[in-house]
Design a protein around this motif. Structure first.
Motif, PDB file in Angstrom:
ATOM      1  N   GLY A   1       0.762  -1.122   0.082  1.00 46.75           N
ATOM      2  CA  GLY A   1       0.125   0.012   0.011  1.00 46.75           C
ATOM      3  C   GLY A   1       0.803   1.335  -0.043  1.00 46.75           C
ATOM      4  O   GLY A   1       0.453   2.160  -0.792  1.00 46.75           O
ATOM      5  N   VAL A   2       1.963   1.352   0.818  1.00 51.22           N
ATOM      6  CA  VAL A   2       2.765   2.406   0.896  1.00 51.22           C
ATOM      7  C   VAL A   2       3.472   2.678  -0.416  1.00 51.22           C
ATOM      8  O   VAL A   2       3.302   3.739  -0.992  1.00 51.22           O
ATOM      9  N   VAL A   3       4.081   1.686  -1.124  1.00 57.32           N
ATOM     10  CA  VAL A   3       4.969   1.846  -2.468  1.00 57.32           C
ATOM     11  C   VAL A   3       3.955   2.132  -3.305  1.00 57.32           C
ATOM     12  O   VAL A   3       4.221   2.847  -4.318  1.00 57.32           O
ATOM     13  N   PHE A   4       2.761   1.426  -3.360  1.00 56.43           N
ATOM     14  CA  PHE A   4       1.806   1.696  -4.487  1.00 56.43           C
ATOM     15  C   PHE A   4       1.299   3.068  -4.463  1.00 56.43           C
ATOM     16  O   PHE A   4       1.044   3.657  -5.502  1.00 56.43           O
ATOM     17  N   ALA A   5       0.983   3.744  -3.107  1.00 57.01           N
ATOM     18  CA  ALA A   5       0.436   5.053  -3.114  1.00 57.01           C
ATOM     19  C   ALA A   5       1.451   5.984  -3.812  1.00 57.01           C
ATOM     20  O   ALA A   5       1.009   6.888  -4.261  1.00 57.01           O
ATOM     21  N   ILE A   6       2.988   5.534  -3.477  1.00 56.72           N
ATOM     22  CA  ILE A   6       3.790   6.566  -4.153  1.00 56.72           C
ATOM     23  C   ILE A   6       3.677   6.551  -5.613  1.00 56.72           C
ATOM     24  O   ILE A   6       3.813   7.711  -6.231  1.00 56.72           O
ATOM     25  N   ASN A   7       3.727   5.230  -6.094  1.00 56.07           N
ATOM     26  CA  ASN A   7       3.489   5.137  -7.474  1.00 56.07           C
ATOM     27  C   ASN A   7       2.260   6.003  -8.191  1.00 56.07           C
ATOM     28  O   ASN A   7       2.562   6.552  -9.262  1.00 56.07           O
ATOM     29  N   SER A   8       1.260   5.715  -7.528  1.00 53.43           N
ATOM     30  CA  SER A   8       0.070   6.265  -8.063  1.00 53.43           C
ATOM     31  C   SER A   8      -0.019   7.846  -7.884  1.00 53.43           C
ATOM     32  O   SER A   8      -0.418   8.369  -9.044  1.00 53.43           O
ATOM     33  N   SER A   9       0.521   8.527  -7.069  1.00 52.51           N
ATOM     34  CA  SER A   9       0.557   9.894  -6.847  1.00 52.51           C
ATOM     35  C   SER A   9       1.643  10.357  -7.718  1.00 52.51           C
ATOM     36  O   SER A   9       1.327  11.421  -8.443  1.00 52.51           O
ATOM     37  N   LEU A  10       2.854   9.790  -8.112  1.00 53.92           N
ATOM     38  CA  LEU A  10       3.714   9.987  -8.844  1.00 53.92           C
ATOM     39  C   LEU A  10       3.104  10.018 -10.402  1.00 53.92           C
ATOM     40  O   LEU A  10       3.348  11.079 -11.082  1.00 53.92           O
ATOM     41  N   HIS A  11       2.502   9.332 -10.601  1.00 56.13           N
ATOM     42  CA  HIS A  11       1.795   8.777 -11.973  1.00 56.13           C
ATOM     43  C   HIS A  11       0.754  10.197 -12.180  1.00 56.13           C
ATOM     44  O   HIS A  11       0.601  10.788 -13.001  1.00 56.13           O
ATOM     45  N   SER A  12      -0.071  10.445 -10.993  1.00 54.39           N
ATOM     46  CA  SER A  12      -0.826  11.517 -11.094  1.00 54.39           C
ATOM     47  C   SER A  12      -0.452  12.978 -11.526  1.00 54.39           C
ATOM     48  O   SER A  12      -1.043  13.632 -12.243  1.00 54.39           O
ATOM     49  N   TYR A  13       0.860  12.987 -10.763  1.00 55.81           N
ATOM     50  CA  TYR A  13       1.566  14.430 -11.188  1.00 55.81           C
ATOM     51  C   TYR A  13       1.893  14.244 -12.598  1.00 55.81           C
ATOM     52  O   TYR A  13       1.795  15.297 -13.341  1.00 55.81           O
ATOM     53  N   LEU A  14       2.521  13.239 -13.091  1.00 56.91           N
ATOM     54  CA  LEU A  14       2.936  13.187 -14.412  1.00 56.91           C
ATOM     55  C   LEU A  14       2.093  13.412 -15.603  1.00 56.91           C
ATOM     56  O   LEU A  14       2.393  14.097 -16.346  1.00 56.91           O
ATOM     57  N   ILE A  15       0.930  12.867 -15.465  1.00 56.08           N
ATOM     58  CA  ILE A  15      -0.301  12.984 -16.258  1.00 56.08           C
ATOM     59  C   ILE A  15      -0.531  14.591 -16.452  1.00 56.08           C
ATOM     60  O   ILE A  15      -0.633  15.246 -17.690  1.00 56.08           O
ATOM     61  N   VAL A  16      -0.495  15.265 -15.499  1.00 60.19           N
ATOM     62  CA  VAL A  16      -0.887  16.451 -15.536  1.00 60.19           C
ATOM     63  C   VAL A  16       0.070  17.212 -15.906  1.00 60.19           C
ATOM     64  O   VAL A  16      -0.151  18.279 -16.637  1.00 60.19           O
ATOM     65  N   SER A  17       1.383  17.080 -15.450  1.00 64.99           N
ATOM     66  CA  SER A  17       2.554  17.829 -16.063  1.00 64.99           C
ATOM     67  C   SER A  17       2.684  17.603 -17.549  1.00 64.99           C
ATOM     68  O   SER A  17       3.040  18.497 -18.334  1.00 64.99           O
ATOM     69  N   TYR A  18       2.619  16.306 -18.116  1.00 63.59           N
ATOM     70  CA  TYR A  18       2.650  15.986 -19.484  1.00 63.59           C
ATOM     71  C   TYR A  18       1.535  16.428 -20.393  1.00 63.59           C
ATOM     72  O   TYR A  18       1.724  16.828 -21.558  1.00 63.59           O
ATOM     73  N   ALA A  19       0.283  16.616 -19.734  1.00 64.15           N
ATOM     74  CA  ALA A  19      -0.955  16.937 -20.606  1.00 64.15           C
ATOM     75  C   ALA A  19      -0.718  18.450 -21.120  1.00 64.15           C
ATOM     76  O   ALA A  19      -0.179  19.433 -20.684  1.00 64.15           O
ATOM     77  N   ASP A  20      -1.330  18.615 -22.330  1.00 65.15           N
ATOM     78  CA  ASP A  20      -1.412  20.000 -23.153  1.00 65.15           C
ATOM     79  C   ASP A  20      -2.191  21.022 -22.361  1.00 65.15           C
ATOM     80  O   ASP A  20      -3.321  20.451 -21.859  1.00 65.15           O
ATOM     81  N   GLY A  21      -1.759  22.049 -21.939  1.00 63.28           N
ATOM     82  CA  GLY A  21      -2.808  23.004 -21.306  1.00 63.28           C
ATOM     83  C   GLY A  21      -3.939  23.255 -22.170  1.00 63.28           C
ATOM     84  O   GLY A  21      -4.994  23.689 -21.527  1.00 63.28           O
ATOM     85  N   ASP A  22      -3.861  23.574 -23.422  1.00 62.14           N
ATOM     86  CA  ASP A  22      -5.026  23.984 -24.162  1.00 62.14           C
ATOM     87  C   ASP A  22      -5.978  22.542 -24.465  1.00 62.14           C
ATOM     88  O   ASP A  22      -5.409  21.569 -25.336  1.00 62.14           O
ATOM     89  N   GLY A  23      -6.902  22.205 -23.687  1.00 63.12           N
ATOM     90  CA  GLY A  23      -7.592  21.007 -23.799  1.00 63.12           C
ATOM     91  C   GLY A  23      -7.049  19.897 -22.935  1.00 63.12           C
ATOM     92  O   GLY A  23      -6.902  18.578 -23.530  1.00 63.12           O
ATOM     93  N   VAL A  24      -6.604  20.409 -22.122  1.00 59.86           N
ATOM     94  CA  VAL A  24      -5.938  19.308 -21.047  1.00 59.86           C
ATOM     95  C   VAL A  24      -6.798  18.142 -20.673  1.00 59.86           C
ATOM     96  O   VAL A  24      -6.146  17.023 -20.526  1.00 59.86           O
ATOM     97  N   SER A  25      -8.011  18.268 -20.681  1.00 58.75           N
ATOM     98  CA  SER A  25      -9.017  16.946 -20.220  1.00 58.75           C
ATOM     99  C   SER A  25      -8.958  16.081 -21.137  1.00 58.75           C
ATOM    100  O   SER A  25      -9.005  14.735 -20.989  1.00 58.75           O
ATOM    101  N   LEU A  26      -8.476  16.175 -22.482  1.00 63.13           N
ATOM    102  CA  LEU A  26      -8.279  15.290 -23.426  1.00 63.13           C
ATOM    103  C   LEU A  26      -7.335  14.284 -23.069  1.00 63.13           C
ATOM    104  O   LEU A  26      -7.495  13.049 -23.261  1.00 63.13           O
ATOM    105  N   ASP A  27      -6.208  14.701 -22.902  1.00 62.71           N
ATOM    106  CA  ASP A  27      -4.994  14.034 -22.362  1.00 62.71           C
ATOM    107  C   ASP A  27      -5.241  13.274 -21.234  1.00 62.71           C
ATOM    108  O   ASP A  27      -4.876  12.044 -20.813  1.00 62.71           O
ATOM    109  N   VAL A  28      -5.936  13.851 -20.123  1.00 64.94           N
ATOM    110  CA  VAL A  28      -5.928  13.481 -18.811  1.00 64.94           C
ATOM    111  C   VAL A  28      -7.365  12.373 -18.966  1.00 64.94           C
ATOM    112  O   VAL A  28      -7.269  11.086 -18.145  1.00 64.94           O
ATOM    113  N   GLY A  29      -8.034  12.611 -19.727  1.00 60.28           N
ATOM    114  CA  GLY A  29      -9.103  11.710 -19.969  1.00 60.28           C
ATOM    115  C   GLY A  29      -8.648  10.240 -20.450  1.00 60.28           C
ATOM    116  O   GLY A  29      -9.312   9.360 -20.041  1.00 60.28           O
ATOM    117  N   PHE A  30      -7.793  10.446 -21.712  1.00 62.51           N
ATOM    118  CA  PHE A  30      -7.287   9.314 -22.123  1.00 62.51           C
ATOM    119  C   PHE A  30      -6.487   8.392 -21.192  1.00 62.51           C
ATOM    120  O   PHE A  30      -6.540   7.073 -21.040  1.00 62.51           O
TER     121      PHE A  30
END
Length: 408
Positions: free
Chosen positions: A325-354
């Motif tokens: 649970g501890v290590v998975f939580a860190i993985n999950s949070s890290l991924h959640s940051y990366l998708i928001v960081s990678y997503a295009d600011g114009d129409g961000v929800s397209l990338d986040v939704g995918f």
């Protein structure tokens, strides 16, 4: 207090509205799940029938995240979030019918609407943060995403307890009514307070843009699918049934333990930045995603070995679950940051939704495999498949961009 809130920057106030919406929705989502499981168990529904009540909930998450991202870019995230809240109120209202109407099909439809509502709400909340934080403030972005993600899972666990308490104190229909009224009030406040056109793309998005053309997002989405499949392949069905049948835990003990695990998991997610370089002024990249996934892969494998050789089974399983649970939580949070960081600011929800479509696909695959593999081969095989899935997530993470941002 009111004066202090009014003095906050606009972005912070919008973040608080988004987070408040997400928290309120998550409480009702967790409570509803527990209410449905316990109530229909009381009515004499068999375990397979109860499991089927949630099948459309997971299945529609795949479609909703894909189409929801397009809708968010087209009509604005404020509208998709409010649509999600409204749908959840409607789904709750569907369960206020007389008991004789509560057939499997009727409840499956209500749960399908709830699943659509949940993923619209989640996609909107995660996408909104991208727009509320400047591009040069990656450290703050990671913190805000971690807090939102971690608090959601903590409150989901609290929702499990809330559902049990409401059912015990008020009965099924009054409990549902209380939640529907409370969420309706949150919905009205959201309609008034949430900024108009938040996340609406400046150019009209094409339906073909539903599928991401970004290499980084495609690899991250693949890693996310395997990561969540790795959790649910042993956590959703196999683990609670194993605890009840092998350790003779009663249903309340199993449910309480699972709820506490989810709460703890959410707390760790909120503090994930402290484990991944915050003290050094850095935010994670593809290399960090690979390292944390590689660390996670060994945990289910070690638990499987312990169960196979019957070495301290209860200690290995419970202790391993906590560490997972501890290590998975860190993985999950890290991924959640990366998708928001990678997503295009114009129409961000397209990338986040995918991306969250892949997340939902992983949950669906894991849930189905959990029931089939555990019923046919046992928990040990579920754990080995979990380890293989995490290895796949780690390998995909090798192709993610590597960069170093200073925290601002």
């Amino acid at each position: 207090m009111l004066a202090k809130l009014q003095a906050l920057p606009s972005a912070v106030k919008q973040y608080l509205v988004v987070t408040g919406n997400y928290w309120a929705f998550t409480l009702t989502d967790g409570a509803l799940r527990m209410l449905v499981v316990l109530y229909f168990h009381q009515l004499g529904f068999d375990p397979l029938s109860i499991a089927m009540l949630f099948f459309f909930y997971e299945l529609f998450g795949v479609v909703t995240n894909l189409v929801g991202g397009y809708l968010g870019a087209k009509i604005g995230l404020n509208r998709t979030m409010n649509i999600g809240l409204g749908l959840q109120v409607f789904a709750l209202a569907m369960l206020l019918v007389p008991t004789s109407w509560l057939t499997i099909v009727w409840v499956m439809i209500a749960q399908a609407l709830s699943g659509i509502a949940k993923d619209l709400n989640k996609m909107s909340a995660k996408s909104s943060i991208k727009l509320l934080v400047p591009d040069d403030a990656q450290g703050k972005l990671y913190q805000w995403v971690a807090i939102l993600t971690g608090s959601k899972n903590t409150l989901k666990g609290v929702g499990f307890f809330l559902g049990g308490v409401l059912l015990t104190c008020f009965g099924f229909q009054l409990a549902i009514l209380i939640m529907a009224v409370a969420l309706a009030l949150v919905w009205v406040l959201s309609l008034v307070l949430l900024k108009q056109d938040l996340g609406k793309a400046t150019t009209k998005p094409k339906f073909s843009q539903l599928f991401s053309k970004s290499r980084a997002i495609n690899y991250l989405s693949g890693a996310r699918m395997f990561l969540f499949g790795a959790r649910d392949v042993w956590f959703v069905v196999a683990l609670p049934v194993f605890l009840a049948s092998q350790f003779d835990w009663d249903h309340w003990y199993v449910g309480g333990f699972m709820a506490l695990w989810v709460i703890g998991y959410g707390i760790v997610q909120s503090f994930a930045p402290h484990f991944t370089g915050k003290k050094q002024g850095k935010v994670p990249d593809g290399k960090a995603a690979f390292i944390w996934a590689a660390l996670l892969a060994g945990i289910p494998a070690l638990i499987a070995l312990s169960l196979s050789y019957e070495v301290a089974i209860e200690t290995a399983l419970i202790g391993g679950l906590m560490l997972f649970g501890v290590v998975f939580a860190i993985n999950s949070s890290l991924h959640s940051y990366l998708i928001v960081s990678y997503a295009d600011g114009d129409g961000v929800s397209l990338d986040v939704g995918f991306y969250y479509m892949a997340n939902a696909m992983g949950r669906l695959i894991g849930t189905v495999l959990s029931g089939w593999l555990f019923g046919s081969y046992g928990l040990v095989v579920c754990l080995w498949v979990s380890a293989i899935f995490v290895v796949m997530a780690a390998l995909l993470s090798l192709s993610l961009p590597r960069h170093t941002h200073s925290e601002v």
